[in-house]
Design a protein around this motif. Sequence first.
Motif, PDB file in Angstrom:
ATOM      1  N   GLU A  80      -5.743   6.687   7.095  1.00  0.00           N
ATOM      2  CA  GLU A  80      -4.940   5.403   6.532  1.00  0.00           C
ATOM      3  C   GLU A  80      -5.770   5.212   5.305  1.00  0.00           C
ATOM      4  OE1 GLU A  80      -4.992   1.967   8.879  1.00  0.00           O
ATOM      5  OE2 GLU A  80      -3.662   2.535  10.160  1.00  0.00           O
ATOM      6  N   ASP A  81      -6.867   5.526   4.927  1.00  0.00           N
ATOM      7  CA  ASP A  81      -7.574   5.246   3.748  1.00  0.00           C
ATOM      8  C   ASP A  81      -7.489   6.454   2.816  1.00  0.00           C
ATOM      9  OD1 ASP A  81      -9.076   7.175   4.882  1.00  0.00           O
ATOM     10  OD2 ASP A  81     -11.090   6.158   5.054  1.00  0.00           O
ATOM     11  N   GLY A  82      -6.495   7.538   3.428  1.00  0.00           N
ATOM     12  CA  GLY A  82      -6.205   8.506   2.456  1.00  0.00           C
ATOM     13  C   GLY A  82      -7.039   9.907   2.636  1.00  0.00           C
ATOM     14  N   SER A  83      -8.333   9.625   3.170  1.00  0.00           N
ATOM     15  CA  SER A  83      -9.026  10.908   3.590  1.00  0.00           C
ATOM     16  C   SER A  83      -8.351  11.795   4.559  1.00  0.00           C
ATOM     17  CB  SER A  83     -10.400  10.341   4.218  1.00  0.00           C
ATOM     18  OG  SER A  83     -10.312   9.620   5.356  1.00  0.00           O
ATOM     19  N   VAL A  84      -9.001  13.050   4.712  1.00  0.00           N
ATOM     20  CA  VAL A  84      -8.395  14.027   5.346  1.00  0.00           C
ATOM     21  C   VAL A  84      -9.503  14.691   6.296  1.00  0.00           C
ATOM     22  CG1 VAL A  84      -6.874  16.162   5.603  1.00  0.00           C
ATOM     23  CG2 VAL A  84      -6.376  14.441   3.813  1.00  0.00           C
ATOM     24  N   ILE A  85      -9.010  14.476   7.523  1.00  0.00           N
ATOM     25  CA  ILE A  85      -9.860  15.340   8.742  1.00  0.00           C
ATOM     26  C   ILE A  85      -9.169  16.689   8.858  1.00  0.00           C
ATOM     27  CG2 ILE A  85     -10.930  15.419  10.848  1.00  0.00           C
ATOM     28  CD1 ILE A  85     -11.078  12.423  10.755  1.00  0.00           C
ATOM     29  N   ARG A  86     -10.263  17.855   8.560  1.00  0.00           N
ATOM     30  CA  ARG A  86      -9.649  19.083   8.687  1.00  0.00           C
ATOM     31  C   ARG A  86      -9.735  19.636  10.235  1.00  0.00           C
ATOM     32  NH1 ARG A  86     -12.224  22.807   6.344  1.00  0.00           N
ATOM     33  NH2 ARG A  86     -10.783  24.279   5.957  1.00  0.00           N
ATOM     34  N   ALA A  87      -8.719  20.239  10.631  1.00  0.00           N
ATOM     35  CA  ALA A  87      -8.781  20.460  12.217  1.00  0.00           C
ATOM     36  C   ALA A  87      -9.864  21.525  12.132  1.00  0.00           C
ATOM     37  CB  ALA A  87      -7.598  21.046  12.719  1.00  0.00           C
ATOM     38  N   ALA A  88     -10.020  22.363  11.232  1.00  0.00           N
ATOM     39  CA  ALA A  88     -11.152  23.497  11.271  1.00  0.00           C
ATOM     40  C   ALA A  88     -12.528  22.717  11.340  1.00  0.00           C
ATOM     41  CB  ALA A  88     -11.016  24.372  10.201  1.00  0.00           C
ATOM     42  N   ASP A  89     -12.805  21.652  10.770  1.00  0.00           N
ATOM     43  CA  ASP A  89     -14.001  20.711  10.792  1.00  0.00           C
ATOM     44  C   ASP A  89     -14.288  20.232  12.212  1.00  0.00           C
ATOM     45  OD1 ASP A  89     -14.294  21.832   8.236  1.00  0.00           O
ATOM     46  OD2 ASP A  89     -13.648  20.036   7.343  1.00  0.00           O
ATOM     47  N   VAL A  90     -13.279  19.977  12.888  1.00  0.00           N
ATOM     48  CA  VAL A  90     -13.860  19.365  14.209  1.00  0.00           C
ATOM     49  C   VAL A  90     -13.122  20.205  15.611  1.00  0.00           C
ATOM     50  CG1 VAL A  90     -13.484  17.012  13.033  1.00  0.00           C
ATOM     51  CG2 VAL A  90     -11.404  18.152  14.109  1.00  0.00           C
ATOM     52  N   LEU A  91     -12.977  21.371  15.352  1.00  0.00           N
ATOM     53  CA  LEU A  91     -12.757  22.065  16.326  1.00  0.00           C
ATOM     54  C   LEU A  91     -13.715  23.139  16.597  1.00  0.00           C
ATOM     55  CD1 LEU A  91      -9.107  23.189  16.128  1.00  0.00           C
ATOM     56  CD2 LEU A  91     -10.066  21.967  18.035  1.00  0.00           C
ATOM     57  N   CYS A  92     -13.985  23.342  17.961  1.00  0.00           N
ATOM     58  CA  CYS A  92     -15.181  24.153  18.196  1.00  0.00           C
ATOM     59  C   CYS A  92     -14.729  25.685  18.094  1.00  0.00           C
ATOM     60  CB  CYS A  92     -15.934  24.182  19.781  1.00  0.00           C
ATOM     61  SG  CYS A  92     -16.752  22.491  19.776  1.00  0.00           S
ATOM     62  N   ASP A  93     -15.413  26.640  18.237  1.00  0.00           N
ATOM     63  CA  ASP A  93     -15.023  27.765  18.087  1.00  0.00           C
ATOM     64  C   ASP A  93     -13.830  28.515  19.139  1.00  0.00           C
ATOM     65  OD1 ASP A  93     -16.843  28.633  16.129  1.00  0.00           O
ATOM     66  OD2 ASP A  93     -18.204  29.463  17.492  1.00  0.00           O
ATOM     67  N   PRO A  94     -12.875  29.108  19.067  1.00  0.00           N
ATOM     68  CA  PRO A  94     -11.674  29.576  19.921  1.00  0.00           C
ATOM     69  C   PRO A  94     -12.405  30.149  21.266  1.00  0.00           C
ATOM     70  CG  PRO A  94     -11.273  30.113  17.775  1.00  0.00           C
ATOM     71  CD  PRO A  94     -12.551  29.491  17.716  1.00  0.00           C
ATOM     72  N   ILE A  95     -11.746  29.864  22.351  1.00  0.00           N
ATOM     73  CA  ILE A  95     -12.120  30.428  23.520  1.00  0.00           C
ATOM     74  C   ILE A  95     -11.590  31.612  23.756  1.00  0.00           C
ATOM     75  CG2 ILE A  95     -12.285  30.149  26.082  1.00  0.00           C
ATOM     76  CD1 ILE A  95     -11.904  26.899  25.599  1.00  0.00           C
ATOM     77  N   PRO A  96     -12.285  32.845  23.881  1.00  0.00           N
ATOM     78  CA  PRO A  96     -11.685  34.166  24.038  1.00  0.00           C
ATOM     79  C   PRO A  96     -10.757  34.235  25.133  1.00  0.00           C
ATOM     80  CG  PRO A  96     -14.012  34.348  23.663  1.00  0.00           C
ATOM     81  CD  PRO A  96     -13.779  32.958  23.744  1.00  0.00           C
ATOM     82  N   GLY A  97      -9.675  35.021  25.148  1.00  0.00           N
ATOM     83  CA  GLY A  97      -8.945  35.173  26.386  1.00  0.00           C
ATOM     84  C   GLY A  97      -9.577  36.289  27.242  1.00  0.00           C
ATOM     85  N   ARG A  98      -8.954  36.319  28.329  1.00  0.00           N
ATOM     86  CA  ARG A  98      -9.243  37.256  29.406  1.00  0.00           C
ATOM     87  C   ARG A  98      -8.574  38.722  29.225  1.00  0.00           C
ATOM     88  NH1 ARG A  98      -8.443  32.767  34.135  1.00  0.00           N
ATOM     89  NH2 ARG A  98      -6.988  32.218  32.051  1.00  0.00           N
ATOM     90  N   VAL A  99      -9.212  39.944  29.540  1.00  0.00           N
ATOM     91  CA  VAL A  99      -8.589  41.041  29.453  1.00  0.00           C
ATOM     92  C   VAL A  99      -8.427  41.648  30.878  1.00  0.00           C
ATOM     93  CG1 VAL A  99      -8.722  43.455  28.164  1.00  0.00           C
ATOM     94  CG2 VAL A  99      -9.044  41.236  27.013  1.00  0.00           C
TER      95      VAL A  99
END
Length: 315
Positions: free
Chosen positions: A187-206
Amino acid sequence: MELWFMGTSAGMPIAERNVSSIVLSLTRTKGSLWMFDCGEGTQHQLLRTPLKLSRLTKLFITHLHGDHLFGLPGLLSSRSSLGGTASLDVYGPPGLREFLDAALRLSDTHLNYPFQVHELEAEGAVLDEDGYTVECALLDHRIACFGYRIAEKPRSGSLRVDVLTAAGVPPGPAYGKLKAGEDLRLEDGSVIRAADVLCDPIPGRVVAVMGDTRPCEGALRLAQGADVLVYEATFGADLAEKAEQYGHSTTLQAAETAKAANISRLLITHFSSRYGPDQLAELETQARGVFPQTDAAMELQAYPIPSPSFRTNLA
């Protein structure tokens, strides 16, 4: 994600083992089933498991030898009789369409669902959908034979809740947007970037599933880094010449492929009918001498494939 073996015998069934078929139960597709090969009697084996034929959506044939194929017309017919209406895709070598067209036409079998055969003319991508990719490669057998590599796409990492709490973002729809990779404007106009609050992706299984093969470059390429490799071990180590003659692998060759490919777990299958149940432990021991994380596949038993995040938590 689980693997189930409907049959582990090579060439013909014996009293204790059916011929080749493997089912992969998926988690991202509401329990859909993908089948690899469909030897005679596969549908009977399914009846002895909690798996439902109506959930089968993809069927991959490695090659056109009967012990990998003769159960297919009956299984397709039963799927229709049981009220299956969802579309079914079947993949395999050239000649597969001719085989199925003849079998269904001559037996006057009519399927009540959309049905498409995809004949594989070359190595490479087979499909990309529902959070998974599949690629194939040619193996070294007496007739055209494919192996398959099934890769689960990475999942987004967990949210850094501590950062969001400090920023005054309460749990709710905002968390869902960030989890989906969308940036969030406050609401104050600031932006939270998803990349800054997400941990590393979880690798898929093979999972890599081989058809009948001698040791070859195609098998090694498909297996590279897999969580689970399903590989034939038709003969024991003392029958290497026979394996070469008939286009198969030994227990040691299966284990050597697993070791070279740096996989996590090897499940050996496709055992010659000369080996009774009491001899499978010896075949397993031979392979474990080269690759300790080896098991001789048992029929009608689930083999769970844990996600990397679950394995990390256990550690």
